[in-house]
Design a protein around this motif. Structure first.
Motif, short mmCIF file in Angstrom:
data_model
loop_
_atom_site.label_atom_id
_atom_site.label_comp_id
_atom_site.label_asym_id
_atom_site.label_seq_id
_atom_site.Cartn_x
_atom_site.Cartn_y
_atom_site.Cartn_z
N GLU A 147 -26.74 -39.22 20.54
CA GLU A 147 -27.20 -39.75 19.26
C GLU A 147 -28.67 -39.43 19.02
O GLU A 147 -29.06 -39.09 17.90
CB GLU A 147 -26.98 -41.27 19.21
CG GLU A 147 -25.52 -41.69 19.10
CD GLU A 147 -25.36 -43.19 19.00
OE1 GLU A 147 -26.39 -43.91 19.01
OE2 GLU A 147 -24.21 -43.67 18.90
N ALA A 148 -29.48 -39.56 20.06
CA ALA A 148 -30.91 -39.26 19.92
C ALA A 148 -31.11 -37.79 19.56
O ALA A 148 -31.91 -37.45 18.68
CB ALA A 148 -31.64 -39.60 21.22
N GLU A 149 -30.39 -36.91 20.24
CA GLU A 149 -30.53 -35.47 19.95
C GLU A 149 -30.09 -35.16 18.54
O GLU A 149 -30.71 -34.37 17.84
CB GLU A 149 -29.69 -34.67 20.96
CG GLU A 149 -29.80 -33.17 20.78
CD GLU A 149 -28.98 -32.41 21.79
OE1 GLU A 149 -29.07 -31.16 21.79
OE2 GLU A 149 -28.25 -33.04 22.58
N GLU A 150 -29.03 -35.81 18.10
CA GLU A 150 -28.51 -35.59 16.75
C GLU A 150 -29.54 -35.99 15.69
O GLU A 150 -29.63 -35.37 14.63
CB GLU A 150 -27.21 -36.38 16.57
CG GLU A 150 -26.49 -36.14 15.27
CD GLU A 150 -25.20 -36.93 15.19
OE1 GLU A 150 -25.28 -38.17 15.06
OE2 GLU A 150 -24.12 -36.33 15.28
N LYS A 151 -30.31 -37.03 15.99
CA LYS A 151 -31.33 -37.51 15.05
C LYS A 151 -32.66 -36.81 15.22
O LYS A 151 -33.63 -37.13 14.51
CB LYS A 151 -31.51 -39.02 15.23
CG LYS A 151 -30.27 -39.83 14.88
CD LYS A 151 -30.46 -41.30 15.24
CE LYS A 151 -29.20 -42.12 14.97
NZ LYS A 151 -29.33 -43.52 15.41
N GLY A 152 -32.75 -35.90 16.18
CA GLY A 152 -34.00 -35.19 16.42
C GLY A 152 -35.01 -36.00 17.20
O GLY A 152 -36.21 -35.69 17.16
N HIS A 153 -34.54 -37.04 17.92
CA HIS A 153 -35.44 -37.87 18.71
C HIS A 153 -35.37 -37.46 20.18
O HIS A 153 -34.36 -36.94 20.65
CB HIS A 153 -35.06 -39.35 18.59
CG HIS A 153 -35.11 -39.86 17.19
ND1 HIS A 153 -34.42 -40.97 16.77
CD2 HIS A 153 -35.77 -39.41 16.09
CE1 HIS A 153 -34.65 -41.18 15.50
NE2 HIS A 153 -35.46 -40.25 15.06
#
Length: 202
Positions: A147-153
């Motif tokens: 989820e973090a990677e998907e949001k660019g975090h």
């Protein structure tokens, strides 16, 4: 007497496992006697030892199989990805902290229904329980990272694991509390579930 076939033996063994899974979760391992268990499985008392060396061996297998089923559901949710009910983790929380899960202590995830029993029993039972817990933590942490990677975090894997531990702990604790008070304080039980659903992923 006709000889029992391999298929019959496998079916009988599965019946014992399924009966034990229900009874151990709802009553506790120690509260279930072998005679009572075999009656629930539709078999005779003496047949137990044709399938399991001891009740402890059965408890180990029940714990492992119960977690395997629950983790399979988690894996499918993660594989399916976000849906109308939210992200995979939101769907997990909603299902785990639902009234249906609370009201079915003989089914659902063993993380809450077997938590007390695991600590009281053999190292083999504890190991099976720990393996199941680790499966949840691994799945949750991986989803937090996705989820973090998907949001660019950026999310450190160690932090993802900390979040996973917190999530599982809060879910198990909330469900146990909700079950403990649901018959005498149903509104409090519902409140615990609702609060857990609302804030587990904060």
């Amino acid at each position: 007497m006709p000889r029992i076939t391999k298929e019959d033996k496998a079916r009988n063994r599965q019946n014992i496992l399924e009966a034990a899974s229900r009874m151990f979760r709802s009553q506790g391992i120690d509260a279930v006697g072998i005679a009572e268990l075999m009656k629930e499985a539709g078999l005779t008392h003496g047949g137990f030892y044709n399938h399991f060396a001891s009740k402890n061996d059965l408890a180990v297998e029940v714990c492992g199989a119960s977690f395997a089923a629950s983790l399979g559901g988690l894996a499918r949710m993660i594989e399916d990805g976000p849906g109308q009910a939210g992200s995979p983790l939101e769907q997990v929380v909603a299902g785990y902290l639902s009234t249906a899960h609370r009201d079915a202590p003989d089914g659902g995830c063993p993380s809450a229904s077997l938590v007390t029993d695991a600590g009281r029993h053999s190292e083999a039972v504890q190991s099976a329980y720990a393996e199941g817990v680790e499966g949840y933590l691994t799945g949750f942490a991986a989803e937090y990272l996705r989820e973090a990677e998907e949001k660019g975090h950026e999310l450190d894997p160690a932090e993802a694991r900390h979040k996973a531990i917190r999530l599982l702990s809060e879910m198990v604790g909330a469900l146990m509390l909700a079950r403990a008070v649901c018959h005498v304080e149903p509104e409090l039980s519902d409140e615990i579930l609702q609060t857990g659903r609302s804030h587990a992923l904060d």
